[in-house]
Motif scaffolding. Sequence first.
Motif: not given
Length: 554
Positions: A207-214, A216-229, A249-255
């Motif tokens: 899973x990836x979670x992106x805030x402020x997308x596109x 210069x405030x953008x920030x992305x975290x890489x995790x899994x469905x079970x660890x994102x919290x 949030x993008x869920x799947x192997x692409x992340x």
Amino acid sequence: MNPNAPNHPGCGHVTFLGAGPGDPGLLTLRAVEALAAADVLIADPHVLDVVREHVRPGVAADAQGTPRQADTDVSSGAATVPVLRDTANLVMTAARGGKRVVRAVAGDPGLDGYAADEMLACAAEGIVFEVVPGVAAAVGVPAYAGVPLRDAKSADVRFVDALTADERCWSEVGSSGATAVVSATLETVAAAAGELVAAGRKPDTPLTVTVGGTTTRQRTWTATLGTIAQVLKSAKVLPSPQGAQPVIAVVGEQSEAGRRDQLSWFESKPLFGWKVLVPRTKEQAASLSDQLRSYGAVPSEVPTIAVEPPRTPQQMERAVKGLVTGRYEWIAFTSVNAVKAVREKFEEYGLDARAFAGIKVAAVGEQTAKSLIDFGVKPDLVPSGEQSAAGLLEDWPPYDPVFDPIDRVFLPRADIATETLVAGLIELGWEVDDVTAYRTVRASPPPAETREAIKGGGFDAVLFTSSSTVRNLVGIAGKPHNVTVIACIGPATAKTAEEHGLRVDVLSPEPSVLKLAEALADFGAARRQAAIEAGEPVTRPSERRPGSRRRARS
């Protein structure tokens, strides 16, 4: 009967326009055209800054009081959008009055339920409208986060709005193997992950979670469905007053983390998110700021000088009259301010660009040339090499009495200009009228917030383009904090910076503002690479990690 035909005399036109997910560069050409033709702009608050720079200046509330932007917050200058009924009324009232209305929404209007309802309201009233698609956040943000939604092996993509998704929706997406793109907020994304796990997705699904997308405030975290919290908690993102910020949030192997490390093109720019102080006026800094943005930086222009008329204007007046009466073969502009000074004097006398007919015009660089073109004058000479007085002299032709009927050059300049150009032109056989067109004085101090950022380490870097910018910035705002990267255009500027107690980290290899920006980007890239190789998080200088700084002179 055409259901979209106008049934109001003199009825206007409405453009429902997608402003994209935040990056102003993602506006389409059609969107820019529509904004340029707009009489009325009604914009979502978070895209107002993206779209309003493309509307004509001076367009405001009309005489009947119809707002050009929905309710304006005077304290912030931002427009807020009322509830649907009020927004639709604003749109239709302006259109009935014969106005061309642009209704700008974030992302794409086809994915905005409120915009669809406003379109139906226009159709019911017989108001002509069109739709200009935009880049949807659910597509644009993953692209900027380095997460392609499809590849040759995965074709199924599902889009979910966590706010409106029901149990059936979660069940369908959770039980499928599709890549899921979930629109949520920081504080609800973990709950959305839980819904997918409950519906059948494995907890170790990437899973990836992106805030402020596109942006210069953008920030992305890489995790899994079970660890994102836990990941968001460990990153000290939550709990936070900013928990309501929208995320994709993008869920799947692409992340998958290793894959994203290779594809994260935006957040890995050498100066990504750096706040860079540019001590020049907005006009002077335009090309430099554009280049800094291309490296991911956020430039902030702070004028260190102010321009005032000469104390004795008679010399300038005589020179302009001589320009009209054929006294000069050439006029040489060494700055945008010189162009502005001559233009203002022309306007005072009722003259325009036609007065340059028969006179050869030189510009010291591209920005000066652009200001001349805006005036209606195409320069005959712009340096092919270094954009400076020395570069101009390299290309300047010697005086030839056979081909040059007049041997005189008009040189409108600042009162503190150096003698390099004058001496060089005389050596080439020209007579020079070196005229003070304007005076440069130290600018007023910047706002208190900017001064505090300079002294307190709020800026990641500052670019000094001359010794005077060093002296003037320190004089009006104080000395930059020692965590701030100091970049200088040449040895003389660096010496002045060191005399003021500053440590110079970056020295441009050539006396060019663009080379200076490039050298800073190289410094940022080296700093980033050093952190990665050391297994440390990549941070900005303003985050005060002086141990990670390295001296870089190129």
